[in-house]
Design a protein around this motif. Sequence first.
Motif, mmCIF file in Angstrom:
data_model
loop_
_atom_site.group_PDB
_atom_site.id
_atom_site.type_symbol
_atom_site.label_atom_id
_atom_site.label_comp_id
_atom_site.label_asym_id
_atom_site.label_seq_id
_atom_site.Cartn_x
_atom_site.Cartn_y
_atom_site.Cartn_z
ATOM 1 N N LEU A 179 0.856 -1.178 0.000
ATOM 2 C CA LEU A 179 0.000 0.000 0.000
ATOM 3 C C LEU A 179 0.891 1.226 0.000
ATOM 4 N N VAL A 180 0.509 2.245 -0.766
ATOM 5 C CA VAL A 180 1.226 3.516 -0.773
ATOM 6 C C VAL A 180 0.188 4.625 -0.675
ATOM 7 N N GLY A 181 0.533 5.682 0.046
ATOM 8 C CA GLY A 181 -0.391 6.794 0.177
ATOM 9 C C GLY A 181 -0.072 7.653 1.374
ATOM 10 N N VAL A 182 -1.121 8.152 2.024
ATOM 11 C CA VAL A 182 -0.961 9.015 3.195
ATOM 12 C C VAL A 182 -1.906 8.538 4.288
ATOM 13 N N ALA A 183 -1.594 8.951 5.519
ATOM 14 C CA ALA A 183 -2.414 8.564 6.661
ATOM 15 C C ALA A 183 -2.421 9.688 7.686
ATOM 16 N N ARG A 184 -3.509 9.761 8.430
ATOM 17 C CA ARG A 184 -3.610 10.734 9.511
ATOM 18 C C ARG A 184 -2.730 10.289 10.680
ATOM 19 N N GLU A 185 -2.146 11.240 11.375
ATOM 20 C CA GLU A 185 -1.243 10.925 12.492
ATOM 21 C C GLU A 185 -1.953 10.138 13.584
ATOM 22 N N SER A 186 -3.241 10.371 13.734
ATOM 23 C CA SER A 186 -3.987 9.776 14.839
ATOM 24 C C SER A 186 -4.555 8.393 14.525
ATOM 25 N N VAL A 187 -4.127 7.749 13.412
ATOM 26 C CA VAL A 187 -4.699 6.450 13.065
ATOM 27 C C VAL A 187 -4.352 5.401 14.122
ATOM 28 N N VAL A 188 -5.223 4.404 14.233
ATOM 29 C CA VAL A 188 -4.977 3.299 15.155
ATOM 30 C C VAL A 188 -3.805 2.472 14.635
ATOM 31 N N ARG A 189 -2.907 2.052 15.522
ATOM 32 C CA ARG A 189 -1.717 1.303 15.109
ATOM 33 C C ARG A 189 -1.652 -0.079 15.751
ATOM 34 N N ARG A 190 -2.727 -0.510 16.353
ATOM 35 C CA ARG A 190 -2.766 -1.813 16.989
ATOM 36 C C ARG A 190 -3.882 -2.654 16.381
ATOM 37 N N GLY A 191 -3.553 -3.933 16.122
ATOM 38 C CA GLY A 191 -4.551 -4.847 15.591
ATOM 39 C C GLY A 191 -4.672 -4.749 14.081
ATOM 40 N N SER A 192 -5.555 -5.562 13.521
ATOM 41 C CA SER A 192 -5.794 -5.560 12.081
ATOM 42 C C SER A 192 -6.586 -4.310 11.709
ATOM 43 N N LEU A 193 -6.134 -3.624 10.658
ATOM 44 C CA LEU A 193 -6.708 -2.337 10.298
ATOM 45 C C LEU A 193 -7.434 -2.415 8.963
ATOM 46 N N THR A 194 -8.370 -1.528 8.772
ATOM 47 C CA THR A 194 -9.052 -1.324 7.496
ATOM 48 C C THR A 194 -8.541 -0.017 6.909
ATOM 49 N N PHE A 195 -7.882 -0.120 5.767
ATOM 50 C CA PHE A 195 -7.197 1.055 5.208
ATOM 51 C C PHE A 195 -8.153 1.853 4.325
ATOM 52 N N THR A 196 -9.079 2.524 4.953
ATOM 53 C CA THR A 196 -10.086 3.308 4.254
ATOM 54 C C THR A 196 -10.022 4.753 4.728
ATOM 55 N N PRO A 197 -10.577 5.687 3.942
ATOM 56 C CA PRO A 197 -10.584 7.089 4.382
ATOM 57 C C PRO A 197 -11.298 7.288 5.712
ATOM 58 N N GLU A 198 -12.315 6.467 5.989
ATOM 59 C CA GLU A 198 -13.016 6.617 7.261
ATOM 60 C C GLU A 198 -12.087 6.346 8.445
ATOM 61 N N GLU A 199 -11.092 5.484 8.245
ATOM 62 C CA GLU A 199 -10.136 5.162 9.307
ATOM 63 C C GLU A 199 -8.893 6.045 9.267
ATOM 64 N N GLY A 200 -8.853 7.003 8.320
ATOM 65 C CA GLY A 200 -7.714 7.930 8.238
ATOM 66 C C GLY A 200 -6.638 7.517 7.261
ATOM 67 N N PHE A 201 -6.939 6.610 6.290
ATOM 68 C CA PHE A 201 -5.968 6.174 5.296
ATOM 69 C C PHE A 201 -6.484 6.523 3.901
#
Length: 542
Positions: free
Chosen positions: A441-463
């Motif tokens: 995956l390449v792109g940008v993310a919000r600083e406050s994104v969750v970093r623990r557990g399995s993540l969903t890389f969607t704009p709603e989650e900050g990705f």
Amino acid sequence: MAAASPLRNLEDEVLCSICLDYLREPVTIDCGHVFCYHCIIKVCESSRQPLYCSLCKTAFKKENIRHVWQMASLVENIWRMKVDEERQPREERLPEQRAEKLCGRHLEKLHYYCKDDQQMLCVMCRESPEHRHHTAVLLEKAAQPYRGKILNHLKILKGDRDRIHNFQSTGEDEIQALLTKLQDHRHDIVSVFEQGHQFLREREQYLLDLLVGLEHELTEGRSSHITKGSEEKIRLGTLISELEKKVQQPALELLQDPSDIISRYPRKKFWMEKPVSPAIKKRAEEFSDKFLSLEKGLKGFHGKLMRDLEYKTMRIILNSQTANGYLSVSPNGKSMIFTGLWMNKYQRGQRFDPEPAVLGSKGFTWGKVYWEVKVDRIWWGAEEKETVKYRGGTRGVFGSSYLDGFLGITDRYRSPVCRNESEELEEEWSQENGIWPKFCLVGVARESVVRRGSLTFTPEEGFWTLQLSSAGVCVCANAEPFQVLSYCPRQIGIALDYEGGKVTFTNTRTQDIIYEFSPSFTGRIFPFLWLNCMRSRLTLRP
């Protein structure tokens, strides 16, 4: 002074020469001088016999001290007059009182400064009991330290003023030089664009002249083609008409000269030419190639010019403190690989776990910035396909046509290894079952994104990311990614417009936009990479 201040003359007559204050219970002694009762009693008690007047040095006896009640009344009246005078408005006071500051108690000039009480004194105040035993110096001497401090501070302030003046002068010169430089840039911009316009106009006229030439030749060819065809049709029409009449003749007439029919009406090779000559057709194809080259060149030029003028190309460094334990970030922070081995004994709170992800070291809260990510995977083919599946017909405006193509990976991963069976079977199984094979995956993310557990890389989650694999490129815009390219570019350009709310992904080789997000950013936005494939590398550029 006497003529100007009669009240002060009267005051001098009712002052005690011992306490230098108004007479209190005035008494007289043998010589006739008047003192305060308590002052003369103190003199009598502290002195040996005989007693002497402090003014005339005449001897006197204590028992001869007498009260002067008329003097007490006079002192009271003079004191009242002074109080009334002080109550008068400042404008009505005497000129000398307005011209200089006088002692408020004795209306005398101030000559001394009491260091103990930090007060200015007149001569009478200095001799009074309150200040008689204090350290008093002349005003000028007392003012010298303060005057020296003021002069030193004044020197500092003048130096500051001179420095500000010099700084202002230097700043003005710098501003003027910059304004002059900008004015030169203005002329240069006009000149450069005029040259560019002239060049484009010349190229436009050149292509239009070629087009006009081809159109003229095709028009002439069409006229000749029509003329020759019409003449041939007329000739054949005449021959056909004569033969139709001949065939209608009676048999007696028709058989009178049967051998003459073929000789009189021979079948000639009829006219049949190609509508467009091979030379013209070749030139038309060459013209189409020129136009395609022009279109491609202008697209790359537009993309590079817009990026260079509006976006700032950033040198992105990866933050190893946020990297997952299976990722190895290069010492310079420009690239990373997936090792498959846990490399960090201690898990920090800012690391991604278990997702193999990492953030850039610098975040953005404003501006337009651009960087690129080079994708290396050893088992890929030499070149990606040129076919692009656009969504919505989006065309490219970003990316640089001057960057190198795919250069392979480092010697450590240069051995000719093919994809193993598990990878191929996994991708086949994933595609058959409708699951997108995720490589990176390449792109940008919000600083406050969750970093623990399995993540969903969607704009709603900050990705805001693209998902890359050998099967192509898909967009993580919702829970189910959708495909936008049937191949995976080797170099992805990422343009972030924070205020404009845009993240644009481009193929840097073809200059085409792959996809564009239009979010509304809040907080700091960081570059984001995710990699879970062995023998693969992601490299940031420049």
